[in-house]
Design an enzyme around this catalytic site. Structure first.
Site, mmCIF file in Angstrom:
data_model
loop_
_atom_site.group_PDB
_atom_site.id
_atom_site.type_symbol
_atom_site.label_atom_id
_atom_site.label_comp_id
_atom_site.label_asym_id
_atom_site.label_seq_id
_atom_site.Cartn_x
_atom_site.Cartn_y
_atom_site.Cartn_z
ATOM 1 N N HIS B 326 -41.677 -12.439 -18.962
ATOM 2 C CA HIS B 326 -40.996 -13.076 -18.148
ATOM 3 C C HIS B 326 -40.699 -14.461 -18.754
ATOM 4 O O HIS B 326 -41.357 -14.978 -19.675
ATOM 5 C CB HIS B 326 -42.225 -13.456 -17.079
ATOM 6 C CG HIS B 326 -41.473 -14.019 -15.797
ATOM 7 N ND1 HIS B 326 -40.948 -15.443 -15.697
ATOM 8 C CD2 HIS B 326 -41.363 -13.586 -14.393
ATOM 9 C CE1 HIS B 326 -40.288 -15.592 -14.383
ATOM 10 N NE2 HIS B 326 -40.487 -14.619 -13.746
ATOM 11 N N ARG B 346 -35.444 -21.022 -10.438
ATOM 12 C CA ARG B 346 -33.638 -20.728 -11.102
ATOM 13 C C ARG B 346 -32.961 -20.490 -10.106
ATOM 14 O O ARG B 346 -31.780 -20.937 -9.878
ATOM 15 C CB ARG B 346 -33.939 -19.881 -12.293
ATOM 16 C CG ARG B 346 -34.394 -20.657 -13.522
ATOM 17 C CD ARG B 346 -34.600 -19.770 -14.800
ATOM 18 N NE ARG B 346 -35.739 -18.674 -14.539
ATOM 19 C CZ ARG B 346 -35.792 -17.528 -14.747
ATOM 20 N NH1 ARG B 346 -34.491 -16.869 -15.362
ATOM 21 N NH2 ARG B 346 -36.723 -16.677 -14.516
#
Lengths: 265, 556
Positions: B326, B346
């Protein structure tokens, strides 16, 4: 890549130790903590969980996600010279010198069994399943015992007033560790009651998403089947170019955005 | 531990570039996305999957010769925890229709559906019911739920592209076409999705999505789903859950069917024989094997037990040559190292920045590409942010979100992370977070068909233990979807197999004996024992003195 290994504290060859144990060893000075009354010297920078592992404990109970969300590692502790009992999650709370601690990995609170599909949004349903709700004397110990800062007494008060929505909102961060119930004079299983409130809110109070039903219906009618079969049989090159050609929804687009190409909708 | 003065100084650089970055975002200006060729190039150079070291060919089993990370090879080339000759299979302690190994999202969804089909169900789980990676999934769950702009066609293309076009088409077809139905099921069970007042689901982008189809419940989507389906399972009289009792071997019968499992009570140390007409492996992933020494976001119990049991019984595996890192695991403060910082940050507009406060990658690339870009920024370009513990990190500029979507958005959309960082003296509504790629997901696993059947009759598998759905790289929001779509299918099909499967053959562990012989013939036999069950984080100095507790390699 060798530099990554350095960062992670290991080389490719040195794979004998999981990285966490290396970071757990740390560089901090050793301080005394008391696990269930017995002293261990552990590095001062560690969380309670890593400190106990450092000391040689191997968790079966009392350890779960190690990320503060599962509620497995509820811990009660007291600092030297204080009478106040504090609470925290072992995976999130950093050790302090002369901390006296114990974990409460399980609490045998009552949980009602119900046929959820038959419940309505009436608060009486909750009262019937959990009549002990009204044993609450508003002492606020549940709120004080919450490691997630849930205003648990307000959750219970809201339910007493029939406000399931407020109870659901206020209890959203609950991790069901059970510490609230462990401190409750009225012997309420707050975390189970709040779970029921949230489910009733999510299912029966908030309007359902109409567009979901439309999507399910379209799929069941096979509207997309032909296009999907076409993609499934396509060679990689053709698939790659389809992929590259996808029209992207702009990040800042509003809810009313629709694509130029509606052929595959 | 709040930011050190050195880091506070570096944050000023981030603050300096922030107004312009916000203005650019508001104008719709984006950092350019990479072409497929650019993606391939950066992956080959910087992604850990493409490094030649730390991996080897399997010496035994159905995938003999397949090159996988050493940590997987170590557990495949390991002995059983039991001597088959010592186990009395003649008198099972439990006899049930459906045995489910694993009490996470896939196992619990399977239990609910099997129960609805009239089966008696037993869930055997290593830790508590719900202690699983599902609980830790944060960002969301994908589904093409808005037909005016999205469809399974686009979801399919996104999954394929994310997985390097290697995913198994039939499995992807099932994943994307079942997605809206799963959401509707969850809504009915009372999952509190983020919604508009009229009930319309709010959706955002994730890495590699062409349409906004990420549905969420704050930043604890997995926990909200897990606690809801677990609550529902607790209401069902025909679902029995046995906790702290992992399975250690599958049991076959004389017809070569799977007929249950051998369980191990972690607390009393007894082995327990369970006979079942159908068995579902839903034992999850493997982050706690710490592939290549990486930190992990995974649950304490993620030790690939299901892979070991399935492989030993003869099920082939695929896509284990890749694992997912990740892009954004926390690297500061030290206490939360490896902690997952959801991609939703994000998706909501936060930039990834180097030490100069500059963007270096579009924030919506697939995870492997995003991770490779972060690694390049730190290692090749030397523009990472140094942490007090001697690591390098990348800024994740969370304060942008409030500027873009209004004061209070971070607090509302990310309650979990807000509380957690506040505890360490960091206010993520005003200060950025420091992150670095972290071991996150087992892309590959046991081979199944789209009905969740394995090559052994009576044995089904679902969730992270399986391989093929996500190819070589999973997109955000497709793991929660995977466990629920395939968990439900496994439950339904296991119940129907149990109904039709009335023959009661003799139970056997011969496959374990055969595997053991193969290990010896191939010279792969070692003192290692698997399944691992629990990772060991004891201080090495203490471990040296634990003379008897580790003679089986791991636990007593």
């Amino acid at each position: 890549m060798s530099e990554i290994k350095d960062k992670q504290g290991r080389s490719d060859e040195g794979r004998s130790l999981p990285v966490e144990s290396q970071s757990a060893t740390g560089t901090g000075k050793l301080i005394p903590v008391y696990v269930m009354g017995k002293q261990y010297m552990v590095p001062e920078t560690l969380t309670i969980m890593k400190a106990m592992e450092y000391a040689g404990f191997k968790f079966i109970r009392g350890c779960g996600c190690r990320g503060g969300i599962c509620g497995a590692c509820a811990t009660v502790y007291r600092k030297e010279g204080e009478y106040k009992l504090r609470v925290g999650l072992a995976c999130q709370t950093v050790v302090e010198p002369n901390m006296y601690l114990t974990q409460i990995p399980f609490f045998p609170a009552n949980r009602a069994r119900y046929d959820f599909s038959k419940l309505t949004s009436a608060p009486e349903e909750i009262y019937k399943l959990y009549p002990e709700l009204f044993r609450c004397i508003a002492c606020n110990l549940c709120t004080k015992a919450c490691p997630m800062d849930v205003q648990m007494m307000d959750v219970i008060s809201a339910l007493k007033q029939g406000d399931i929505t407020r109870a659901a909102m206020l209890s959203f961060s609950c991790i069901q560790c059970g510490l609230c119930a462990s401190r409750c004079m009225g012997e309420l299983p707050q975390y189970h009651i709040a779970q029921l409130a949230r489910r009733i809110y999510g299912s029966n109070i908030v309007p359902r998403a109409e567009h979901l039903g439309q999507a399910v219906k379209a799929i069941n009618e096979g509207r997309h089947e032909e296009w999907l079969r076409m993609l499934m049989e396509m060679g990689e090159e053709a698939l790659r170019s389809r992929y590259q050609e996808r029209e992207m929804e702009p990040p800042m687009a509003g809810e009313d955005w629709v694509p130029v190409n509606a052929e595959y909708l | 531990m709040s930011y050190t003065p050195e880091l506070q100084e570096l944050i000023k650089t981030v603050e300096k570039t922030r107004p312009e970055r916000i203005a650019r975002k508001q104008r719709g200006g984006e950092f350019p996305m990479m072409s497929l060729e650019e993606r391939d190039a950066i992956l080959k150079k910087h992604h850990p999957d493409y490094q030649p070291t730390g991996r080897r060919a399997l010496k035994v089993g159905p995938n003999k010769g397949y090159i996988v990370p050493d940590e997987f090879a170590d557990i495949f080339e390991a002995r059983s925890r039991v001597d088959p000759d010592m186990v009395d299979l003649s008198n099972p302690s439990i006899d049930t229709d459906v045995l489910i190994i694993g009490g996470g999202g896939a196992g619990t969804a399977a239990a609910l559906l099997a129960d609805e089909e009239g089966a008696q169900v037993v869930i055997a789980t290593k830790l508590r019911h719900g202690d699983a990676n599902t609980m830790m999934a944060e960002g969301g769950i994908q589904a093409a739920s808005k037909m005016e702009k999205d469809s399974p066609y686009y979801h399919y293309l996104d999954v394929m592209g994310g997985g390097h076009f290697k995913c198994v088409p039939e499995l992807v077809h099932t994943l994307v076409t079942q997605a809206p139905d799963v959401l509707q099921w969850l809504e009915k069970l009372g999952v509190m999705f983020d919604k508009y007042p009229d009930g319309r689901l709010s959706t955002i982008h994730g890495g590699g999505t062409s349409r906004k189809r990420m549905h969420s419940c704050g930043d604890i989507t997995g926990a909200e789903i897990m606690r809801t389906i677990r609550d529902e399972a607790r209401n069902r009289e025909n679902i029995t859950v046995v906790e702290f009792v992992p399975a250690v071997e599958l049991l076959l019968d004389e017809y070569g069917h799977c007929a249950g499992a051998l369980l191990y009570n972690l607390e009393t140390e007894e082995y327990i024989v369970v006979r079942a007409k159908a068995t579902i492996l839903a034992a999850g992933g493997s982050g706690r094997l710490h592939i290549r020494g990486f930190m992990t976001t995974n649950h304490y119990g993620a030790t690939a037990d299901g892979l070991v049991m399935g492989y030993r019984a003869g099920i082939s595996v695929s896509f284990l040559h890749t694992v997912q890192y990740h892009p954004t695991g926390a690297v500061f403060p030290e206490q939360v190292e490896g902690l997952l910082i959801t991609e939703k940050f994000r998706g909501a507009g936060a930039n990834l920045l180097n030490i100069d406060g500059e963007q270096f990658v579009n924030e919506r690339e697939p995870r492997d590409v995003e991770s490779a870009a972060c690694i390049r920024e730190c290692l090749e370009r030397k523009l990472g942010v140094p942490t007090p513990a001697g690591r390098r990190g990348i800024w994740l500029d969370s304060p942008m979100i409030d500027a873009l979507s209004g004061e209070g958005t971070v607090e509302k959309e990310f309650p979990g992370k807000s509380i957690l960082f506040r505890r360490h003296g960091i206010d993520i509504t005003k200060e950025p977070m420091l992150v670095y790629p972290t071991l996150h997901y087992q892309n590959g696993g046991l081979n199944i068909d789209s009905d969740c059947r394995t090559s052994i009759p009576g044995l089904l598998a679902a969730g992270e233990v399986t391989g093929g759905i996500h190819g070589e790289n999973r997109l955000m929001g497709n793991s929660l979807l995977d466990v629920l779509v395939f968990g439900r299918i496994a439950g339904r099909n296991a119940a129907s197999f149990a109904r039709d499967n009335t023959a009661k053959g003799e139970l056997t562990l011969d496959h374990v004996r055969a595997f053991q012989r193969e290990l010896e013939v191939e010279g792969a036999a070692d003192s290692r024992v698997a399944p691992v069950l629990l990772p060991d984080y004891t201080d090495p100095e203490v471990r040296k003195k634990q003379l008897t507790s580790h003679y089986l390699g791991t636990l007593r």
